[in-house]
Design a protein around this motif. Sequence first.
Motif, PDB file in Angstrom:
ATOM      1  N   HIS A  60      -2.744   1.492   1.772  1.00  0.00           N
ATOM      2  CA  HIS A  60      -1.488   1.537   2.512  1.00  0.00           C
ATOM      3  C   HIS A  60      -0.628   2.719   2.107  1.00  0.00           C
ATOM      4  O   HIS A  60       0.282   3.119   2.841  1.00  0.00           O
ATOM      5  N   GLU A  61      -0.911   3.299   0.948  1.00  0.00           N
ATOM      6  CA  GLU A  61      -0.067   4.357   0.397  1.00  0.00           C
ATOM      7  C   GLU A  61      -0.020   5.586   1.294  1.00  0.00           C
ATOM      8  O   GLU A  61       1.035   6.194   1.494  1.00  0.00           O
ATOM      9  N   THR A  62      -1.174   5.964   1.860  1.00  0.00           N
ATOM     10  CA  THR A  62      -1.218   7.168   2.688  1.00  0.00           C
ATOM     11  C   THR A  62      -0.372   7.009   3.951  1.00  0.00           C
ATOM     12  O   THR A  62       0.409   7.892   4.300  1.00  0.00           O
ATOM     13  N   THR A  63      -0.513   5.886   4.632  1.00  0.00           N
ATOM     14  CA  THR A  63       0.273   5.648   5.843  1.00  0.00           C
ATOM     15  C   THR A  63       1.762   5.553   5.513  1.00  0.00           C
ATOM     16  O   THR A  63       2.612   6.078   6.252  1.00  0.00           O
ATOM     17  N   ALA A  64       2.095   4.898   4.418  1.00  0.00           N
ATOM     18  CA  ALA A  64       3.496   4.746   4.030  1.00  0.00           C
ATOM     19  C   ALA A  64       4.160   6.097   3.815  1.00  0.00           C
ATOM     20  O   ALA A  64       5.284   6.340   4.293  1.00  0.00           O
ATOM     21  N   ARG A  65       3.495   6.978   3.096  1.00  0.00           N
ATOM     22  CA  ARG A  65       4.085   8.291   2.831  1.00  0.00           C
ATOM     23  C   ARG A  65       4.250   9.080   4.124  1.00  0.00           C
ATOM     24  O   ARG A  65       5.274   9.752   4.331  1.00  0.00           O
ATOM     25  N   ALA A  66       3.245   9.032   4.993  1.00  0.00           N
ATOM     26  CA  ALA A  66       3.335   9.772   6.252  1.00  0.00           C
ATOM     27  C   ALA A  66       4.450   9.236   7.138  1.00  0.00           C
ATOM     28  O   ALA A  66       5.142  10.005   7.821  1.00  0.00           O
ATOM     29  N   LEU A  67       4.654   7.923   7.167  1.00  0.00           N
ATOM     30  CA  LEU A  67       5.751   7.348   7.941  1.00  0.00           C
ATOM     31  C   LEU A  67       7.101   7.843   7.423  1.00  0.00           C
ATOM     32  O   LEU A  67       7.987   8.213   8.207  1.00  0.00           O
ATOM     33  N   ILE A 123     -11.356  -3.874  -3.248  1.00  0.00           N
ATOM     34  CA  ILE A 123     -10.100  -4.554  -2.953  1.00  0.00           C
ATOM     35  C   ILE A 123      -8.939  -3.785  -3.585  1.00  0.00           C
ATOM     36  O   ILE A 123      -7.904  -3.555  -2.948  1.00  0.00           O
ATOM     37  N   LEU A 124      -9.119  -3.356  -4.836  1.00  0.00           N
ATOM     38  CA  LEU A 124      -8.076  -2.581  -5.496  1.00  0.00           C
ATOM     39  C   LEU A 124      -7.822  -1.269  -4.757  1.00  0.00           C
ATOM     40  O   LEU A 124      -6.670  -0.839  -4.603  1.00  0.00           O
ATOM     41  N   THR A 125      -8.881  -0.638  -4.265  1.00  0.00           N
ATOM     42  CA  THR A 125      -8.738   0.616  -3.521  1.00  0.00           C
ATOM     43  C   THR A 125      -7.850   0.424  -2.304  1.00  0.00           C
ATOM     44  O   THR A 125      -6.941   1.223  -2.036  1.00  0.00           O
ATOM     45  N   PHE A 126      -8.073  -0.649  -1.559  1.00  0.00           N
ATOM     46  CA  PHE A 126      -7.303  -0.862  -0.338  1.00  0.00           C
ATOM     47  C   PHE A 126      -5.901  -1.387  -0.619  1.00  0.00           C
ATOM     48  O   PHE A 126      -4.955  -1.054   0.101  1.00  0.00           O
ATOM     49  N   ILE A 127      -5.731  -2.194  -1.674  1.00  0.00           N
ATOM     50  CA  ILE A 127      -4.392  -2.646  -2.024  1.00  0.00           C
ATOM     51  C   ILE A 127      -3.569  -1.484  -2.565  1.00  0.00           C
ATOM     52  O   ILE A 127      -2.420  -1.259  -2.172  1.00  0.00           O
ATOM     53  N   GLY A 128      -4.136  -0.726  -3.497  1.00  0.00           N
ATOM     54  CA  GLY A 128      -3.389   0.313  -4.180  1.00  0.00           C
ATOM     55  C   GLY A 128      -3.265   1.607  -3.407  1.00  0.00           C
ATOM     56  O   GLY A 128      -2.252   2.293  -3.483  1.00  0.00           O
ATOM     57  N   ILE A 172      14.030   5.389   2.215  1.00  0.00           N
ATOM     58  CA  ILE A 172      13.007   5.157   3.229  1.00  0.00           C
ATOM     59  C   ILE A 172      11.614   5.330   2.647  1.00  0.00           C
ATOM     60  O   ILE A 172      10.661   4.692   3.107  1.00  0.00           O
ATOM     61  N   GLY A 173      11.469   6.168   1.624  1.00  0.00           N
ATOM     62  CA  GLY A 173      10.169   6.284   0.970  1.00  0.00           C
ATOM     63  C   GLY A 173       9.713   4.958   0.405  1.00  0.00           C
ATOM     64  O   GLY A 173       8.566   4.536   0.593  1.00  0.00           O
ATOM     65  N   ASN A 174      10.603   4.277  -0.272  1.00  0.00           N
ATOM     66  CA  ASN A 174      10.301   2.953  -0.816  1.00  0.00           C
ATOM     67  C   ASN A 174      10.101   1.927   0.295  1.00  0.00           C
ATOM     68  O   ASN A 174       9.158   1.118   0.259  1.00  0.00           O
ATOM     69  N   ASP A 175      10.969   1.974   1.310  1.00  0.00           N
ATOM     70  CA  ASP A 175      10.881   0.986   2.393  1.00  0.00           C
ATOM     71  C   ASP A 175       9.570   1.082   3.148  1.00  0.00           C
ATOM     72  O   ASP A 175       8.969   0.058   3.522  1.00  0.00           O
ATOM     73  N   MET A 176       9.102   2.294   3.421  1.00  0.00           N
ATOM     74  CA  MET A 176       7.854   2.435   4.163  1.00  0.00           C
ATOM     75  C   MET A 176       6.659   1.959   3.336  1.00  0.00           C
ATOM     76  O   MET A 176       5.675   1.469   3.893  1.00  0.00           O
ATOM     77  N   THR A 177       6.757   2.077   2.024  1.00  0.00           N
ATOM     78  CA  THR A 177       5.705   1.517   1.172  1.00  0.00           C
ATOM     79  C   THR A 177       5.672  -0.002   1.322  1.00  0.00           C
ATOM     80  O   THR A 177       4.599  -0.614   1.431  1.00  0.00           O
ATOM     81  N   GLU A 178       6.850  -0.621   1.329  1.00  0.00           N
ATOM     82  CA  GLU A 178       6.913  -2.075   1.494  1.00  0.00           C
ATOM     83  C   GLU A 178       6.397  -2.499   2.866  1.00  0.00           C
ATOM     84  O   GLU A 178       5.651  -3.486   2.980  1.00  0.00           O
ATOM     85  N   LEU A 179       6.789  -1.773   3.902  1.00  0.00           N
ATOM     86  CA  LEU A 179       6.357  -2.120   5.255  1.00  0.00           C
ATOM     87  C   LEU A 179       4.852  -1.973   5.396  1.00  0.00           C
ATOM     88  O   LEU A 179       4.176  -2.870   5.934  1.00  0.00           O
ATOM     89  N   ALA A 187      -8.932   5.520   9.565  1.00  0.00           N
ATOM     90  CA  ALA A 187      -8.104   6.448  10.340  1.00  0.00           C
ATOM     91  C   ALA A 187      -7.541   5.795  11.604  1.00  0.00           C
ATOM     92  O   ALA A 187      -6.344   5.924  11.904  1.00  0.00           O
ATOM     93  N   THR A 188      -8.375   5.109  12.375  1.00  0.00           N
ATOM     94  CA  THR A 188      -7.902   4.461  13.599  1.00  0.00           C
ATOM     95  C   THR A 188      -6.867   3.391  13.281  1.00  0.00           C
ATOM     96  O   THR A 188      -5.827   3.280  13.948  1.00  0.00           O
ATOM     97  N   PHE A 189      -7.136   2.606  12.257  1.00  0.00           N
ATOM     98  CA  PHE A 189      -6.207   1.571  11.795  1.00  0.00           C
ATOM     99  C   PHE A 189      -4.860   2.202  11.449  1.00  0.00           C
ATOM    100  O   PHE A 189      -3.801   1.716  11.869  1.00  0.00           O
ATOM    101  N   ALA A 190      -4.881   3.311  10.691  1.00  0.00           N
ATOM    102  CA  ALA A 190      -3.649   3.949  10.237  1.00  0.00           C
ATOM    103  C   ALA A 190      -2.840   4.525  11.392  1.00  0.00           C
ATOM    104  O   ALA A 190      -1.604   4.400  11.430  1.00  0.00           O
ATOM    105  N   MET A 191      -3.522   5.165  12.342  1.00  0.00           N
ATOM    106  CA  MET A 191      -2.813   5.748  13.482  1.00  0.00           C
ATOM    107  C   MET A 191      -2.135   4.667  14.309  1.00  0.00           C
ATOM    108  O   MET A 191      -0.968   4.798  14.707  1.00  0.00           O
ATOM    109  N   GLN A 192      -2.843   3.592  14.573  1.00  0.00           N
ATOM    110  CA  GLN A 192      -2.261   2.507  15.358  1.00  0.00           C
ATOM    111  C   GLN A 192      -1.088   1.875  14.621  1.00  0.00           C
ATOM    112  O   GLN A 192      -0.020   1.629  15.207  1.00  0.00           O
ATOM    113  N   GLU A 193      -1.267   1.633  13.332  1.00  0.00           N
ATOM    114  CA  GLU A 193      -0.203   1.055  12.516  1.00  0.00           C
ATOM    115  C   GLU A 193       1.047   1.929  12.547  1.00  0.00           C
ATOM    116  O   GLU A 193       2.172   1.431  12.713  1.00  0.00           O
TER     117      GLU A 193
END
Length: 469
Positions: free
Chosen positions: A271-278, A263-268, A146-153, A413-419
């Motif tokens: 999403h990483e923070t939200t993925a790990r928290a999920l 762009i690299l900051t947001f790609i790399g 699930i760690g890998n899957d949430m990164t993909e999602l 933060a708002t984007f991440a919480m909603q996501e």
Amino acid sequence: MDMRPEPFEPPAPIPRTVPPSMLEIIRTVFRNPLELWGEPSYTLPWIKTSFVGEKTLIANDPGLIKHLLVDNAANYKMAVVRQLVLRPILRDGLLTAEGAVWRRSRKAVAPIFTPRHAKGFASQMLAQSELYVEKYADADGAVFDIGNDMTELAFAILSETLFSGEIATETDNFADDVDDLLHTMGRVDPMDLLRAPSWVPRVTRIGGAKVMAKFRRVVRDTIEKRRERMEREGDAAPSDFLTLLLRVAGPDGLTIEEVEDNILTFIGAGHETTARALAWTLYCVANSPHVREAMEEEIDRVLASGAEPVDWLDLMPWTRAAFEEALRLYPPAPSINRAAIADDKWTSPKGERIEIPAGITVLVLPWTLHRHTLLWNKPRAFMPERFLPENRDAIHRFQYLPFGVGPRVCIGATFAMQEAIIALGVLMHRFRFDMTAETKAWPVQRLTTQPANGLALRVTARPRASSIS
């Protein structure tokens, strides 16, 4: 009488009771900085110490944190070690830029992350979540990382919402690419602790050059394809984060290098923070049956009502509370590092005076702050009830910092919480996630707080659960 079992205590390092030697510090920081902190970091409001020869203030008092990161934030710059780790990856991206460069980037990026604008992404977040979970449709009890899957999602959601699905990735295994980048580049090297100049080679990052070059190539290809589309289609081109950055590039805005870095900051990292928290949320919920029951009832009820996904955040207090509690126990950004520019001081409500000399390293550690015995009841336990609406007022604004605070608070933060709430709603409406014999969770700090060996969970379809669409 409350017959519920004791709350689940997810795995985490036990606070040290004996100060480490210099060699132990270097080894531990390289292996896993979360294992470094001693008992005083979890029990005292502040500590003055010496860390690798540097005077250091560790701040856990909410009033002191407010002073450092909000009231007198201008007196505190990014700490040297933090920049030595992150700047080779992100250069002048929003996380690492300072001064005029940071102000330009923040001003350029801010419009896309206003709460009103972020809410406009809800339908895309829902569509991507429903599309992704189809991979579990025939799972029938299969085990997934699930760690890998949430990164993909999370990457799929970020790609669609901020880049209109046009990130020029070279392969489908982007989650593996992110892990390679963080493993090779996102950890502290002994030379960083010794404050060696950036031109001194970091042996531990030698293997990261190839991965870093790959990410830079992805960014350049993405920029080039969008520029071509903007020239070809004009105003008909997607009006997203990528187009916004390219439109503010120029003499009065961002340089093209700064556009690339952001762009690299947001790609790399975006999403990483939200993925790990999920992933941590699903793991903790899998170990907390009464929490899962409350979440499933809530999610099923809200989805059956036909509520728009933009409203789920407000309509799902248990789901939100579970995610916020996972953010407390496993904060994606476990440390906030600053250095005092000039002498400063702070006086506590009890009259205790703290002198903060120029040059001292200041550490605000969400990892220890969120587990502090003076601030939390059963601080090591997973108890989402803390974050239910009727209990939230008991949490001081500056004792809970999953997105940071002050001028450099996380812009997404708002984007991440909603996501997160939309993703959890989709995942838990259709499927149940359970522990297995292969589940060996252990938190390790790289750029984020991530599971050291992934998170193996068993996935089964829930009875009578159906698609939302």
